[in-house]
Design an enzyme around this catalytic site. Structure first.
Site, mmCIF file in Angstrom:
data_model
loop_
_atom_site.group_PDB
_atom_site.id
_atom_site.type_symbol
_atom_site.label_atom_id
_atom_site.label_comp_id
_atom_site.label_asym_id
_atom_site.label_seq_id
_atom_site.Cartn_x
_atom_site.Cartn_y
_atom_site.Cartn_z
ATOM 1 N N LYS A 132 0.828 -1.215 0.000
ATOM 2 C CA LYS A 132 0.000 0.000 0.000
ATOM 3 C C LYS A 132 0.853 1.252 0.000
ATOM 4 O O LYS A 132 0.536 2.221 -0.688
ATOM 5 C CB LYS A 132 -0.958 0.008 1.197
ATOM 6 C CG LYS A 132 -2.103 -0.955 0.990
ATOM 7 C CD LYS A 132 -3.205 -0.772 2.006
ATOM 8 C CE LYS A 132 -4.353 -1.719 1.694
ATOM 9 N NZ LYS A 132 -5.281 -1.871 2.806
ATOM 10 N N LYS A 191 -12.228 -12.468 -13.402
ATOM 11 C CA LYS A 191 -13.323 -12.368 -12.423
ATOM 12 C C LYS A 191 -14.056 -11.044 -12.562
ATOM 13 O O LYS A 191 -13.421 -10.018 -12.834
ATOM 14 C CB LYS A 191 -12.735 -12.448 -11.014
ATOM 15 C CG LYS A 191 -12.852 -13.846 -10.421
ATOM 16 C CD LYS A 191 -12.135 -13.965 -9.110
ATOM 17 C CE LYS A 191 -12.925 -13.406 -7.949
ATOM 18 N NZ LYS A 191 -12.438 -13.856 -6.647
ATOM 19 N N LYS A 208 -15.192 -4.727 -9.518
ATOM 20 C CA LYS A 208 -15.443 -3.277 -9.563
ATOM 21 C C LYS A 208 -14.345 -2.545 -10.328
ATOM 22 O O LYS A 208 -14.578 -1.496 -10.906
ATOM 23 C CB LYS A 208 -15.438 -2.724 -8.129
ATOM 24 C CG LYS A 208 -16.798 -2.445 -7.511
ATOM 25 C CD LYS A 208 -17.372 -1.136 -7.952
ATOM 26 C CE LYS A 208 -18.707 -0.708 -7.458
ATOM 27 N NZ LYS A 208 -19.858 -1.212 -8.065
HETATM 28 P P1 AMP Z 1 -13.726 -7.644 -3.084
HETATM 29 O O1 AMP Z 1 -14.796 -6.632 -3.150
HETATM 30 O O2 AMP Z 1 -13.050 -7.901 -4.388
HETATM 31 O O3 AMP Z 1 -12.775 -7.439 -1.946
HETATM 32 O O4 AMP Z 1 -14.459 -9.031 -2.763
HETATM 33 C C1 AMP Z 1 -15.190 -9.246 -1.593
HETATM 34 C C2 AMP Z 1 -15.664 -10.670 -1.586
HETATM 35 O O5 AMP Z 1 -16.525 -10.931 -2.701
HETATM 36 C C3 AMP Z 1 -14.538 -11.678 -1.654
HETATM 37 O O6 AMP Z 1 -14.620 -12.475 -0.496
HETATM 38 C C4 AMP Z 1 -14.775 -12.535 -2.870
HETATM 39 O O7 AMP Z 1 -14.831 -13.881 -2.481
HETATM 40 C C5 AMP Z 1 -16.144 -12.114 -3.368
HETATM 41 N N1 AMP Z 1 -16.071 -11.842 -4.815
HETATM 42 C C6 AMP Z 1 -15.689 -10.689 -5.406
HETATM 43 N N2 AMP Z 1 -15.768 -10.769 -6.752
HETATM 44 C C7 AMP Z 1 -16.203 -12.030 -7.033
HETATM 45 C C8 AMP Z 1 -16.504 -12.740 -8.244
HETATM 46 N N3 AMP Z 1 -16.366 -12.169 -9.439
HETATM 47 N N4 AMP Z 1 -16.948 -14.016 -8.138
HETATM 48 C C9 AMP Z 1 -17.097 -14.597 -6.925
HETATM 49 N N5 AMP Z 1 -16.840 -13.987 -5.762
HETATM 50 C C10 AMP Z 1 -16.400 -12.726 -5.800
#
Ligand code: AMP
Length: 315
Positions: free
Chosen positions: A98, A181, A184
Site C-alpha cells: 500500500k 473475475k 469493480k
Molecule cells: P472484493 O470486493 O473484491 O474485496 O471481494 C469481496 C468478496 O466478494 C470476496 O470475499 C470474494 O470472495 C467475493 N467476490 C468478489 N468478486 C467475485 C466474483 N467475481 N466471483 C465470486 N466472488 C467474488
C-alpha cells in the site's frame, strides 16, 4: 457491490448466519486510513449496511454492526499495539504494497498500525473462525501471534482464532472478458453487473455478453468460458445446476435473455428493500444500533477481562 460479491460472499453470509454465531462488522474506522474528505465513509457505511440487510442478514439472528459504534475496538487496539513489535508490523506485506502504491502521497501512521485494529476486531468477539481471503492471511497470523503473546504474558484471555477459507460460492466472471473475475475495478462497466443496476441495464449487459463462435450450449469453462459463465450465473440465480440449464437451450440468444431475466428477478426484491432502507435512514440506523448494542455487550466483557488480567485499577 456487484453480482460477484453477492454469489461469492454475501449470499453465503446470509446462509451462514443460521449456522454459526456470526459477527458482520462494517469497518468504517479502517477506511479512515485512506480518507481525507468529510461524509464519504459515513455514506458508504449506510449503503453497505442497507445492502447487508437487503440481501437478508437478519438483525434478529446475525450481529451486523458499525465498528465506530463499538468504542472497545479502538480501546483494545491500543493494547494490541503494546503487544506487537515494531518489527512484526514492518513485515506486513499489505503495508509495503500500500505504501509503495501511495508513493509521494500522504501515508498515514494508521496504515502501519492497521493490523492492531484488525486484531482487536477479531479478538473482541472470541472469534474461533475468521473467513479471510489470501490478502488478509498475514493479518490473521499476526492477530494469532498477538493473542498468544498476550495470553502468555497476562494469562488465558483470548480465544486463538483460525483462518478459514470462505465457502466457495459461484465464481462470477466478467461478461465482456469471461476469463477474468467480475470486479469493480474492471476496465469497462459493460462486463460488470452492479447490485443496483436498473433492470433494463442488466438485460442489456447480458444481451451483449461475450460468447464464442460455436453455437452449442454446454458447460465447459475451458473451451466455452462465456457460455459457461452465463450458465453458472443462471444456475446460481435459480438454484439449479449449469448442466441442467444447458439442456434447455440450443441457441445463445435465448440463454442470454433468460439469464438476464433470472438476475433481474433475483435482484428485484433486494433492490426494493435497499431503496426502502436508504429512504428511511431512521430505520436503517435503528437496525445498525441494534447490532452495535449486541456487539458491544460481547466486546465490553472482553475488554473488561483484558484490563482485569493486565491488572489495571478498576474504574
Ligand atoms: P472484493 O470486493 O473484491 O474485496 O471481494 C469481496 C468478496 O466478494 C470476496 O470475499 C470474494 O470472495 C467475493 N467476490 C468478489 N468478486 C467475485 C466474483 N467475481 N466471483 C465470486 N466472488 C467474488
Amino acid at each position: 457491490m456487484q453480482l460477484g460479491n453477492y454469489f461469492g460472499a454475501l449470499r453465503n453470509w446470509v446462509i451462514g448466519q443460521h449456522e454459526c454465531d456470526g459477527f458482520y462488522g462494517i469497518a468504517d474506522l479502517h477506511a479512515l486510513t485512506v480518507t481525507d474528505t468529510p461524509n464519504v465513509v459515513g455514506q458508504a457505511t449506510l449503503e453497505l449496511a442497507a445492502m447487508f440487510f437487503a440481501v437478508g442478514l437478519d438483525p434478529d439472528v446475525a450481529t451486523a454492526f458499525v465498528q465506530s459504534h463499538v468504542p472497545e475496538h479502538t480501546q483494545l487496539s491500543w493494547v494490541m499495539a503494546c503487544n506487537v513489535s515494531f518489527g512484526e508490523l514492518t513485515r506486513m506485506t499489505q503495508f509495503k504494497d500500500k505504501t509503495a502504491k501511495r508513493e509521494g502521497e500522504f501515508t498515514s501512521g494508521a496504515l502501519f498500525t492497521y493490523p492492531t485494529l484488525m486484531a482487536a476486531d477479531i479478538l473482541l468477539y472470541d472469534a474461533e473462525e475468521v473467513p479471510v481471503g489470501d490478502d488478509q492471511r498475514q493479518h490473521l497470523e499476526i492477530t494469532r501471534d498477538i493473542a498468544i503473546r498476550f495470553n502468555s504474558r497476562f494469562g488465558e484471555t483470548f480465544v486463538i482464532p483460525r483462518a478459514i477459507t470462505p465457502k466457495a460460492g459461484a465464481r462470477v466472471m466478467d461478461l465482456q472478458d469471461p476469463t477474468s473475475k467480475m470486479s469493480k475495478s474492471a476496465a469497462s462497466d459493460a462486463g460488470l453487473v452492479n447490485m443496483l443496476d436498473d433492470p433494463a441495464v442488466i438485460l442489456k449487459k447480458f444481451k451483449r455478453a461475450v460468447t464464442d463462435s460455436e453455437s452449442d450450449v454446454r458447460f465447459d469453462r475451458e473451451t466455452k468460458p462465456g457460455i459457461s459463465n452465463l450458465l453458472e450465473i443462471h444456475a446460481a440465480a435459480t438454484g439449479r445446476t449449469p448442466d441442467e440449464i444447458a439442456k434447455g437451450y440450443t441457441q445463445y440468444g435465448p440463454l442470454k435473455a433468460d439469464t438476464g431475466d433470472a438476475v433481474v428477478e433475483l435482484l428485484r426484491p433486494i433492490q426494493a428493500r435497499y431503496a426502502e432502507l436508504m429512504d428511511d435512514r431512521g430505520e436503517l440506523v435503528a437496525l445498525l444500533r441494534k447490532g452495535s448494542a449486541k456487539a458491544r455487550s460481547v466486546a465490553s466483557a472482553t475488554l473488561a477481562r483484558v484490563y482485569e488480567h493486565i491488572g489495571l485499577v478498576p474504574r
